[in-house]
Design a protein around this motif. Structure first.
Motif, PDB file in Angstrom:
ATOM      1  N   UNK A  54      -7.397   1.912   5.125  1.00  0.00           N
ATOM      2  CA  UNK A  54      -6.876   1.449   3.857  1.00  0.00           C
ATOM      3  C   UNK A  54      -6.973   2.481   2.751  1.00  0.00           C
ATOM      4  N   UNK A  55      -7.754   3.520   2.992  1.00  0.00           N
ATOM      5  CA  UNK A  55      -8.025   4.447   1.908  1.00  0.00           C
ATOM      6  C   UNK A  55      -6.786   5.153   1.400  1.00  0.00           C
ATOM      7  N   UNK A  56      -6.523   4.944   0.120  1.00  0.00           N
ATOM      8  CA  UNK A  56      -5.507   5.782  -0.502  1.00  0.00           C
ATOM      9  C   UNK A  56      -6.087   7.189  -0.584  1.00  0.00           C
ATOM     10  N   UNK A  57      -7.414   7.245  -0.684  1.00  0.00           N
ATOM     11  CA  UNK A  57      -8.084   8.538  -0.738  1.00  0.00           C
ATOM     12  C   UNK A  57      -8.258   9.067   0.672  1.00  0.00           C
ATOM     13  N   UNK A  90       0.820  -1.219   0.000  1.00  0.00           N
ATOM     14  CA  UNK A  90       0.000   0.000   0.000  1.00  0.00           C
ATOM     15  C   UNK A  90       0.856   1.272   0.000  1.00  0.00           C
ATOM     16  N   UNK A 144     -10.621   5.815  -9.956  1.00  0.00           N
ATOM     17  CA  UNK A 144     -10.618   6.397  -8.608  1.00  0.00           C
ATOM     18  C   UNK A 144      -9.693   7.616  -8.514  1.00  0.00           C
ATOM     19  N   UNK A 145      -8.521   7.537  -9.140  1.00  0.00           N
ATOM     20  CA  UNK A 145      -7.631   8.713  -9.072  1.00  0.00           C
ATOM     21  C   UNK A 145      -8.282   9.892  -9.787  1.00  0.00           C
ATOM     22  N   UNK A 174     -16.738   8.811   9.035  1.00  0.00           N
ATOM     23  CA  UNK A 174     -17.344   7.642   8.425  1.00  0.00           C
ATOM     24  C   UNK A 174     -17.981   6.710   9.441  1.00  0.00           C
ATOM     25  N   UNK A 182      -6.284  -1.866  11.704  1.00  0.00           N
ATOM     26  CA  UNK A 182      -6.592  -0.892  10.640  1.00  0.00           C
ATOM     27  C   UNK A 182      -8.051  -0.896  10.265  1.00  0.00           C
ATOM     28  N   UNK A 183      -8.915  -0.528  11.168  1.00  0.00           N
ATOM     29  CA  UNK A 183     -10.345  -0.614  10.905  1.00  0.00           C
ATOM     30  C   UNK A 183     -10.747  -0.012   9.562  1.00  0.00           C
ATOM     31  N   UNK A 184     -10.209   1.115   9.177  1.00  0.00           N
ATOM     32  CA  UNK A 184     -10.629   1.669   7.879  1.00  0.00           C
ATOM     33  C   UNK A 184      -9.555   2.586   7.320  1.00  0.00           C
ATOM     34  N   UNK A 206     -10.046  11.699   2.955  1.00  0.00           N
ATOM     35  CA  UNK A 206     -11.049  12.742   3.102  1.00  0.00           C
ATOM     36  C   UNK A 206     -11.292  12.919   4.590  1.00  0.00           C
ATOM     37  N   UNK A 214     -11.065  11.162  -7.607  1.00  0.00           N
ATOM     38  CA  UNK A 214     -10.543  11.916  -6.468  1.00  0.00           C
ATOM     39  C   UNK A 214     -10.054  13.293  -6.914  1.00  0.00           C
TER      40      UNK A 214
END
Lengths: 331, 387
Positions: free
Chosen positions: B373-376, B124, B148-149, B382, B369-371, B378, B152
């Motif tokens: 993972x986002x490369x994005x 990642x 996605x890129x 959530x 790592x509950x969430x 924001x 974004x």
């Protein structure tokens, strides 16, 4: 919960409200699929969404399930939260590799690095004389795969609350709607609510027989229960709402009280949610059972076209009633 | 396909027409990377024979210039996804050989905690989105990364970027994957949606044991297929890392500017079998020898010798990569097997039933790592407010 302002809306409106609310709340959520935008949805679930969110977030695709499902999974790995509409779950079979081999396994294969926060949704089950290839109930086939969650609502209220939870879930969710339910009307509050996964709803309380049902089958079971009341049979109906996670505790609690269990699952019997429930009940309620678990499924044949054959093929009121009577030694 | 071999005979080692010269230090670093991949793969073959590596194992020997040259032409923020012959891409993208080798060995220190194996290298932090085992399946994913890129850059961060996408995804496949439907569906979508992706077909001439002429129409010119999807098709000599780099650099810049996909027919050759069990009966020894004369490592070495690389320099690099790979093997062997409690980990983000949530691999620090993972990135909250 504060006093809710209720109004009656259709199942399809409930799904749309859930998607639209979540898209307003989180810009990473987008809707993609065949005819979802300009056509307003093949079944009008996404009606008006293009107007509100524009073509960057409500995206028409060509008829290319394997391509756009895979594309959405890639986007989810990057952190978008796509909602993928399959016009019918029957068409998802050509996307079997991305939806079964990629989405539910990505987190595991990557050792916890990349998840797939994605919702696949569409019509599941027989629509009405659509024939073998278009009448798939995918719950048996797909729920076999670990790493995914599966949701199967039976009414507008649940559809909305479960869809909102599905969109916020960090794991891939398979959301099974039913063409036969899209026009069903039901009370849905104006206020926001979510329904957690893995919590069955007691659709009807009863004392003699527990009926465990999924999705549209809940509504047929409710009709049957009303009829059986005339025979002094009191049915308790559990609307499971989700297949993965399965609310085993609610099933066990109910069956321990009634001692009798009938499962109604519209998928084929072999290796199905119905067989899973039967195994669970036989294991957990072995000493409480007055009879073996009776199961009502679609007939173990391809879905036929002819109206009368299709009626006999699907779990219907007569077959459910027979199963309940038989399980109570009343036949 | 042995263009580079013939062009290097007789001292033709100047950059191809119009190409600037790559700084010596950079070129030397590429040589080191290619030699590292070669050494890594040779040791993998050995470890496979010793049964330290299980399952399928596909080595990258012969194709090193492709991963090194293409990835050198990208920025670290550009996503990459590839197929199952993925060790070279992982190393070229910056994954530590320790974590890569530990994954091969099925150890908990592997990039995927030993759960992915040879075909599933993920990183990642280095924007490597796998390593994928099903032939062609990674191309829809790669197109999705580009989607996605773009989303974004142009929807989420439109104000920051001026609504202009500025990342490029590289999606690699082999020539055998060219006949998978999902690849064509993905190319159609990439063309239709103007996605900034370069689809790189590492054309080594064989889909397992089936030569391209036996399995693929227009096998002599597969770049023609791109035209049907409204995208440019380009051929690149993948046996010459400097040529690969310059050609790719041009394409990457073009895609960054236009947000239009490009298809690359990357001509190369796999020196070893498809996998470890492949005796290569489907091709002649003569053919293999012909290509081996154009060995991309030899080609670059010869080019650099003209710019002053000495035999001692080369030996020094060889010593260095041997030591690196040797210590990667030691590191992998010292990493424990995954604990059985890991069996139910990383199935779901959420903890429920027997599932224990997920965490990053040791390579990324090992945190829950509950969430994350986002490369994005924001700032949206959530958390689901469940009633």
């Amino acid at each position: 919960m504060s006093i809710a302002t209720m109004r009656e809306i259709e199942f399809r409106d409930a799904v749309r409200e859930a998607m639209s609310e979540e898209m307003r709340r989180d810009i990473r959520v987008m809707l993609i699929g065949e005819e979802v935008a300009q056509y307003n949805g093949a079944y009008k679930v996404s009606r008006g969404m293009l107007d509100e969110f524009g073509p960057r977030r409500v995206i028409d695709t060509p008829i290319s399930e394997s391509g756009f499902a895979g594309m959405a999974i890639g986007a989810a790995m990057m952190g978008l939260r796509p909602i993928v509409e399959f016009m019918s779950w029957s068409f998802s079979l050509v996307a079997a590799d991305p939806i079964l081999n990629n989405a539910p396994k990505m987190l595991y294969m990557s050792g916890g690095q990349f998840g797939c926060p994605i919702v696949f949704r569409g019509n599941d089950g027989a629509g009405g004389q659509l024939g073998s290839t278009h009448s798939w109930s995918v719950e048996g086939l797909f729920s076999n795969v670990p790493g995914m969650k599966m949701v199967i609502p039976s009414n507008p209220y649940d559809a909305k609350g479960l869809m909102k939870t599905a969109i916020r879930d960090d794991d891939p969710v398979f959301f099974l709607e039913s063409e036969r339910l899209l026009s069903m009307r039901g009370e849905v509050p104006e206020e926001e609510y979510l329904i957690p996964f893995g919590q069955a709803r007691i659709a009807r309380a009863g004392t003699d027989c527990t009926i465990v049902a999924f999705g549209r089958m809940v509504n047929i079971a409710l009709e049957v229960a009303t009829e059986l009341e005339k025979e002094n049979i009191s049915c308790e109906i559990l609307d499971m709402r989700t297949i993965r996670p399965l609310d085993a505790a609610s099933i066990i609690r109910s069956v321990k009280r009634t001692g009798v269990c009938v499962v109604v699952d519209q998928s084929w019997s072999f290796g199905s949610p119905g067989s899973e429930v039967a195994a669970l009940v036989h294991r957990e309620c072995f000493d409480d059972l007055d009879n073996y678990v009776h199961r009502v499924h679609s007939a173990d044949v391809p879905a036929p076209y002819a109206h009368n054959l299709e009626q006999e093929y699907l779990p219907n009121a007569r077959r459910i009633a027979e199963a309940v009577r038989s399980s109570l030694y009343r036949s | 396909m042995s263009k580079s071999a013939s062009s290097n005979a007789g001292g033709q080692v100047r950059p191809k027409s119009g190409r600037p010269e790559v700084p010596m230090a950079t070129a030397k670093n590429w040589l080191r990377e290619m030699m590292l991949i070669r050494e890594f793969e040779l040791r993998c073959m050995q470890a496979y024979q010793d049964k330290k590596i299980g399952g399928f194992c596909h080595v990258y020997i012969g194709q090193e210039a492709v991963a090194v040259g293409t990835i050198a032409a990208t920025e670290a923020r550009d996503p990459i996804v590839t197929a199952y012959r993925d060790h070279g891409h992982a190393l070229a993208r910056g994954m530590s050989p320790n974590h890569c080798m530990a994954e091969m060995f099925g150890r908990v220190g592997g990039c995927a905690k030993g759960k992915g194996g040879s075909m599933h290298m993920f990183d990642r932090d280095n924007n490597l989105f796998g390593g994928h085992g099903i032939v062609g399946a990674q191309i829809p994913l790669g197109v999705g990364l580009a989607f996605a890129t773009k989303y974004e850059d142009e929807v989420i961060n439109a104000q920051k970027t001026g609504g202009k996408s500025n990342r490029v995804t590289l999606a690699f496949l082999g020539d055998g994957a060219l006949n998978q439907g999902s690849v064509h569906e993905a190319m159609n979508l990439a063309g239709l949606f103007d996605l900034p992706v370069i689809i790189i077909c590492e054309n080594n001439g064989y889909s397992m044991g089936t030569s391209i002429t036996r399995g693929t129409t227009m096998g002599h010119q597969i770049s023609a297929k791109a035209e049907a999807y409204g995208m440019e098709g380009v051929e690149i000599d993948g046996m010459d890392v400097i040529e690969t780099y310059w050609a790719m650099k041009e394409l990457v810049e073009k895609v960054r500017a236009t947000s239009r996909p490009i298809f690359v027919d990357m001509r190369c050759y796999r020196f070893k079998g498809h996998s470890m069990s492949d005796p290569r009966k489907y091709r002649t020894r003569e053919e293999e020898e012909r290509y081996e004369q154009g060995d991309p490592i030899g080609v670059l070495k010869a080019q650099l010798e003209l710019r002053g690389l000495t035999e001692d320099d080369h030996k020094e690099i060889q010593r260095e990569v041997r030591a690196t790979v040797k210590s990667a093997i030691d590191w992998a062997e010292q990493s424990p097997f995954p604990p059985t409690s890991d069996l139910y980990r990383d199935v779901y983000r959420e903890k429920w039933g027997p599932y224990t949530g997920s965490s990053d691999p040791e390579m990324l620090g090992g945190a829950e790592n509950d969430c994350k993972f986002n490369a994005i990135d924001t700032t949206i909250d959530r958390k689901a407010d469940l009633l």
